[in-house]
Design a protein around this motif. Structure first.
Motif, PDB file in Angstrom:
ATOM      1  N   SER A  26       8.328   1.492  10.893  1.00 24.85           N
ATOM      2  CA  SER A  26       9.496   0.713  11.316  1.00 24.85           C
ATOM      3  C   SER A  26       9.012  -0.534  12.050  1.00 24.85           C
ATOM      4  O   SER A  26       7.894  -0.568  12.582  1.00 24.85           O
ATOM      5  N   PRO A  27       9.853  -1.574  12.118  1.00 20.91           N
ATOM      6  CA  PRO A  27       9.452  -2.784  12.856  1.00 20.91           C
ATOM      7  C   PRO A  27       9.060  -2.462  14.302  1.00 20.91           C
ATOM      8  O   PRO A  27       8.091  -2.995  14.836  1.00 20.91           O
ATOM      9  N   GLU A  28       9.793  -1.525  14.911  1.00 19.28           N
ATOM     10  CA  GLU A  28       9.493  -1.148  16.297  1.00 19.28           C
ATOM     11  C   GLU A  28       8.127  -0.440  16.379  1.00 19.28           C
ATOM     12  O   GLU A  28       7.339  -0.689  17.297  1.00 19.28           O
ATOM     13  N   ALA A  29       7.843   0.396  15.393  1.00 23.47           N
ATOM     14  CA  ALA A  29       6.543   1.087  15.381  1.00 23.47           C
ATOM     15  C   ALA A  29       5.424   0.057  15.228  1.00 23.47           C
ATOM     16  O   ALA A  29       4.396   0.137  15.917  1.00 23.47           O
ATOM     17  N   LEU A  30       5.632  -0.909  14.345  1.00 26.83           N
ATOM     18  CA  LEU A  30       4.601  -1.943  14.145  1.00 26.83           C
ATOM     19  C   LEU A  30       4.381  -2.724  15.435  1.00 26.83           C
ATOM     20  O   LEU A  30       3.250  -3.054  15.800  1.00 26.83           O
ATOM     21  N   ARG A  31       5.493  -2.987  16.126  1.00 24.60           N
ATOM     22  CA  ARG A  31       5.385  -3.728  17.392  1.00 24.60           C
ATOM     23  C   ARG A  31       4.597  -2.901  18.419  1.00 24.60           C
ATOM     24  O   ARG A  31       3.688  -3.405  19.085  1.00 24.60           O
ATOM     25  N   ARG A  32       4.917  -1.608  18.501  1.00 24.78           N
ATOM     26  CA  ARG A  32       4.210  -0.764  19.471  1.00 24.78           C
ATOM     27  C   ARG A  32       2.727  -0.674  19.125  1.00 24.78           C
ATOM     28  O   ARG A  32       1.868  -0.708  20.002  1.00 24.78           O
ATOM     29  N   ILE A  33       2.428  -0.535  17.837  1.00 21.77           N
ATOM     30  CA  ILE A  33       1.024  -0.426  17.430  1.00 21.77           C
ATOM     31  C   ILE A  33       0.283  -1.721  17.772  1.00 21.77           C
ATOM     32  O   ILE A  33      -0.842  -1.691  18.282  1.00 21.77           O
ATOM     33  N   SER A  34       0.957  -2.859  17.562  1.00 23.48           N
ATOM     34  CA  SER A  34       0.209  -4.111  17.803  1.00 23.48           C
ATOM     35  C   SER A  34       0.137  -4.479  19.282  1.00 23.48           C
ATOM     36  O   SER A  34      -0.733  -5.252  19.674  1.00 23.48           O
ATOM     37  N   PRO A  39     -12.720   3.491  24.529  1.00 22.39           N
ATOM     38  CA  PRO A  39     -13.242   3.029  23.237  1.00 22.39           C
ATOM     39  C   PRO A  39     -12.730   3.900  22.081  1.00 22.39           C
ATOM     40  O   PRO A  39     -12.480   3.404  20.988  1.00 22.39           O
ATOM     41  N   ALA A  40     -12.547   5.200  22.339  1.00 28.01           N
ATOM     42  CA  ALA A  40     -12.065   6.086  21.276  1.00 28.01           C
ATOM     43  C   ALA A  40     -10.639   5.695  20.893  1.00 28.01           C
ATOM     44  O   ALA A  40     -10.282   5.650  19.705  1.00 28.01           O
ATOM     45  N   GLU A  41      -9.814   5.410  21.904  1.00 26.46           N
ATOM     46  CA  GLU A  41      -8.436   4.983  21.613  1.00 26.46           C
ATOM     47  C   GLU A  41      -8.446   3.650  20.867  1.00 26.46           C
ATOM     48  O   GLU A  41      -7.687   3.444  19.921  1.00 26.46           O
ATOM     49  N   GLN A  42      -9.336   2.762  21.292  1.00 23.09           N
ATOM     50  CA  GLN A  42      -9.442   1.445  20.643  1.00 23.09           C
ATOM     51  C   GLN A  42      -9.779   1.597  19.158  1.00 23.09           C
ATOM     52  O   GLN A  42      -9.173   0.956  18.305  1.00 23.09           O
ATOM     53  N   SER A  43     -10.730   2.476  18.892  1.00 23.64           N
ATOM     54  CA  SER A  43     -11.170   2.643  17.516  1.00 23.64           C
ATOM     55  C   SER A  43     -10.050   3.225  16.650  1.00 23.64           C
ATOM     56  O   SER A  43      -9.800   2.768  15.519  1.00 23.64           O
ATOM     57  N   ALA A  44      -9.320   4.221  17.186  1.00 22.98           N
ATOM     58  CA  ALA A  44      -8.211   4.816  16.420  1.00 22.98           C
ATOM     59  C   ALA A  44      -7.114   3.776  16.192  1.00 22.98           C
ATOM     60  O   ALA A  44      -6.528   3.688  15.112  1.00 22.98           O
ATOM     61  N   LEU A  45      -6.875   2.981  17.210  1.00 19.50           N
ATOM     62  CA  LEU A  45      -5.817   1.966  17.114  1.00 19.50           C
ATOM     63  C   LEU A  45      -6.159   0.907  16.058  1.00 19.50           C
ATOM     64  O   LEU A  45      -5.299   0.486  15.282  1.00 19.50           O
ATOM     65  N   THR A  46      -7.418   0.505  16.033  1.00 18.59           N
ATOM     66  CA  THR A  46      -7.856  -0.475  15.029  1.00 18.59           C
ATOM     67  C   THR A  46      -7.641   0.087  13.624  1.00 18.59           C
ATOM     68  O   THR A  46      -7.144  -0.603  12.732  1.00 18.59           O
ATOM     69  N   SER A  47      -7.981   1.357  13.449  1.00 19.93           N
ATOM     70  CA  SER A  47      -7.777   1.981  12.136  1.00 19.93           C
ATOM     71  C   SER A  47      -6.289   2.050  11.791  1.00 19.93           C
ATOM     72  O   SER A  47      -5.889   1.771  10.657  1.00 19.93           O
ATOM     73  N   LEU A  48      -5.484   2.409  12.773  1.00 17.18           N
ATOM     74  CA  LEU A  48      -4.043   2.536  12.532  1.00 17.18           C
ATOM     75  C   LEU A  48      -3.452   1.192  12.102  1.00 17.18           C
ATOM     76  O   LEU A  48      -2.667   1.109  11.159  1.00 17.18           O
ATOM     77  N   LYS A  49      -3.872   0.136  12.789  1.00 22.42           N
ATOM     78  CA  LYS A  49      -3.385  -1.210  12.436  1.00 22.42           C
ATOM     79  C   LYS A  49      -3.779  -1.561  11.010  1.00 22.42           C
ATOM     80  O   LYS A  49      -2.982  -2.080  10.232  1.00 22.42           O
ATOM     81  N   ALA A  50      -5.018  -1.279  10.669  1.00 19.00           N
ATOM     82  CA  ALA A  50      -5.495  -1.601   9.319  1.00 19.00           C
ATOM     83  C   ALA A  50      -4.728  -0.790   8.272  1.00 19.00           C
ATOM     84  O   ALA A  50      -4.416  -1.298   7.192  1.00 19.00           O
ATOM     85  N   LEU A  51      -4.401   0.459   8.619  1.00 19.41           N
ATOM     86  CA  LEU A  51      -3.633   1.282   7.665  1.00 19.41           C
ATOM     87  C   LEU A  51      -2.290   0.650   7.345  1.00 19.41           C
ATOM     88  O   LEU A  51      -1.827   0.681   6.206  1.00 19.41           O
ATOM     89  N   THR A  52      -1.640   0.058   8.356  1.00 17.87           N
ATOM     90  CA  THR A  52      -0.328  -0.552   8.119  1.00 17.87           C
ATOM     91  C   THR A  52      -0.450  -1.746   7.174  1.00 17.87           C
ATOM     92  O   THR A  52       0.514  -2.121   6.522  1.00 17.87           O
ATOM     93  N   GLU A  53      -1.634  -2.328   7.089  1.00 15.52           N
ATOM     94  CA  GLU A  53      -1.869  -3.449   6.166  1.00 15.52           C
ATOM     95  C   GLU A  53      -2.275  -2.942   4.777  1.00 15.52           C
ATOM     96  O   GLU A  53      -1.992  -3.572   3.771  1.00 15.52           O
ATOM     97  N   LEU A  54      -2.969  -1.810   4.769  1.00 15.41           N
ATOM     98  CA  LEU A  54      -3.467  -1.263   3.501  1.00 15.41           C
ATOM     99  C   LEU A  54      -2.326  -0.712   2.653  1.00 15.41           C
ATOM    100  O   LEU A  54      -2.350  -0.769   1.425  1.00 15.41           O
ATOM    101  N   ILE A  55      -1.322  -0.164   3.340  1.00 13.09           N
ATOM    102  CA  ILE A  55      -0.237   0.510   2.620  1.00 13.09           C
ATOM    103  C   ILE A  55       0.799  -0.515   2.166  1.00 13.09           C
ATOM    104  O   ILE A  55       1.257  -1.331   2.961  1.00 13.09           O
ATOM    105  N   ASN A  56       1.154  -0.458   0.877  1.00 14.34           N
ATOM    106  CA  ASN A  56       2.203  -1.329   0.356  1.00 14.34           C
ATOM    107  C   ASN A  56       3.538  -0.749   0.808  1.00 14.34           C
ATOM    108  O   ASN A  56       3.994   0.271   0.294  1.00 14.34           O
TER     109      ASN A  56
END
Ligand code: NG1
Ligand code: ZN
Length: 530
Positions: free
Chosen positions: A383-391, A398-415
């Motif tokens: 959802s737009p709100e989820a994308l906003r929260r993720i960004s 560092p572990a949270e940072q790494s998971a967050l980076t992956s999560l952000k990339a997933l939102t771009e990978l998925i059509n």
């Protein structure tokens, strides 16, 4: 707009006598030689819809997906890359059935006035097709309609259905704060591959062999591959002959594999190697492998949905984001074991009627909605709100940072516009690489209940009316009780009957504890129909 221009252009595409057309779940779909008048009129509808939406770009895709080579089809894509709003399907149906060119023009002008479409708004339409022999002639019919109405139109040529959905969304969001990407195929490959390369950094996943159904997915996958960072995955492309029209979807492709629950005969399967099949327009994908005893194992849309849902949930938790609501949306065809597995993961799961528009709509209710049909058509919506929260989330380690980076990339990978076999392929590859899972480990999450899908030609499929997300019949009267009585005789059994939205048949689904029980139950339920 001149009446003469429209009726003269329409006269080149007369409606075949005695045919009644209906805009169904997948737009119009039938033998290609019946389609020219339909496609012409869909062109008019697309123009009208664009003007109604104040000049938003509307997409028109000419494809019959997994259907045989002699078929074709046409459907509209709405501004954010969604399927055409359902209330407009009836307008497509009435234009397609207009008996004369004058009637076509009259329906068009009546819709124009009913919707108070402003005369000065210019229509914008983009279109594409799959690789069928009939596609160029149908593209010409479409273009003639668009030209008769002086539409600003762009031909994207042979593209996958999801690529056209992507382009439509990019065009309509350009310059906004939710811009989706560059509205070109190059932009599509760049967006997917840059997210993929980021997610795969330092990881290698070996070889995946992809059967492209001899459809448009083949050339498009070949265009994507050079963008994938070397050493990440090795994609072996098979069944990518788009020159021999008769080979399309024949003895290969996602529908063949899912329906027959077996390998395409051309596969030289190595034990535990990963295989995937796309369908003819590359909006569906299924995976499969053979084990050491050469037994075939299907990893269908349900397995992809559960894989994606569990991976995303873990990433969200690992990022330190809380109160995040992830749900899975399925249809009645989802294997009962998959539904139980999702419930065991503690995730909400809902069932909708068949057809992506229903699943897509239900998925919008969540921060993250994972939806897949068992046949491999699906995607993940944020959802737009989820994308906003993720960004905007600030990680605490560092572990949270790494998971967050992956999560952000997933939102771009998925059509996020529609199920996309190429995007889903990369998604599955990323998840398997992160989990370091073989296909057998993925498969071991749960064991599918044996199942059987049959179709029956009946006198009148419209006599079959369903309720409860198509899981129960209300008509013909008394039939559901007879199905229930049969089901109760088998172990862990479930069976339902529904009219197809794309073929003139009724479908029968049965699952049970053993293969012979599922087969027998399906046959007995089928025998109840007439
Ligand atoms: P119908 O013909 O309504 O069963 C089929 C598929 C749907 C969906 C549509 C659109 C099955 C059982 N049904 O619908 O899942 O993909 O085609 O293409 O696979
Ligand atoms: Zn398809």
């Amino acid at each position: 707009m001149s009446k003469d221009a429209v009726t003269a252009a329409s006269a080149a595409y007369p409606k075949p006598a005695g045919q009644t057309f209906q805009y169904g779940t997948a737009g119009f779909r039938m033998k290609a030689d019946l389609l020219p008048s339909v496609v012409f009129r869909v062109g008019l509808l697309a123009a009208l819809r664009s003007r109604y939406r104040n000049g938003d770009v509307i997409g028109v895709m000419i494809t019959a997906s997994h259907n045989p080579p002699a078929d074709n089809g046409v459907k509209l894509i709405d501004p954010l890359g969604e399927m055409l709003e359902s209330s407009w399907e009836a307008h497509g149906t009435s234009l397609a059935n207009a008996p004369t060119d004058d009637a076509v023009f009259d329906i068009y002008t009546k819709l124009e006035s009913d919707f108070a479409v402003k005369p000065d708004v210019k229509a914008r339409v983009v279109y594409g097709c799959d690789t069928r022999e009939s596609s160029p002639a149908l593209v010409k019919a479409l273009k003639d309609a668009l030209d008769a109405l002086n539409v600003d139109s762009t031909d994207f040529g042979a593209v996958t259905t999801p690529q056209l959905h992507y382009v439509v969304r990019c065009l309509n969001t350009a310059g906004t704060d939710h811009a989706y990407g560059e509205p070109t195929l190059a932009g599509y490959y760049a967006k997917l591959s840059s997210a993929f390369n980021q997610l795969m950094a330092g990881r290698s996943n070996g070889t995946v062999t992809v059967d492209c159904a001899n459809g448009v997915g083949g050339p498009k996958l070949r265009e994507l591959i050079p963008h994938l960072a070397s050493g990440t995955i090795d994609v072996a492309v098979t069944n990518d002959d788009t020159e021999t029209f008769s080979k399309l979807n024949s003895q290969c492709g996602a529908d063949y594999v899912k329906t027959n629950q077996r390998l395409p005969p051309s596969t030289n399967a190595q034990p535990l190697a990963r295989y995937a099949s796309l369908d003819g327009d590359a909006d569906r994908i299924v995976y499969y492998y053979v084990d050491h005893s050469n037994v075939f194992h299907l990893l269908d849309g349900d397995k992809i949905a559960t894989l994606a849902a569990s991976f995303i949930v873990d990433l969200v938790r690992a990022s330190g984001i809380d109160n995040f609501n992830l749900g899975v949306v399925q249809t009645a065809y989802a294997n009962g074991s998959s539904t139980r597995y999702i419930e065991k993961l503690g995730l909400p799961v809902v069932c909708t009627p068949t057809g992506v528009k229903h699943l897509h709509h239900a998925a919008l209710a969540y921060d993250c909605g994972v939806y897949f049909e068992a046949n491999g058509h699906g995607t993940v919506l944020f959802s737009p709100e989820a994308l906003r929260r993720i960004s905007t989330h600030s990680p605490n380690s560092p572990a949270e940072q790494s998971a967050l980076t992956s999560l952000k990339a997933l939102t771009e990978l998925i059509n996020q516009t529609v199920g996309d076999a190429l995007s889903d392929l990369l998604l599955v590859e990323v998840i398997l690489a992160h989990k370091a899972w073989s296909p057998a480990q993925w498969d071991a999450c749960y064991t599918d209940l044996p199942n059987r899908l049959e179709k029956a030609e009946v006198k009148d499929r419209n006599a079959y009316k369903t309720t409860d997300a198509e899981r129960r019949l209300v008509e013909p009267e008394g039939l559901q009780a007879r199905i229930d009585a049969l089901v109760s005789k088998y172990h862990e059994a479930r069976s339902f009957v529904r009219p197809s939205g794309t073929e003139n048949v009724v479908r029968v689904y049965a699952e049970a504890a053993t293969k012979s029980e599922a087969d027998e139950l399906a046959a007995k339920v089928k025998a109840l129909l007439d």
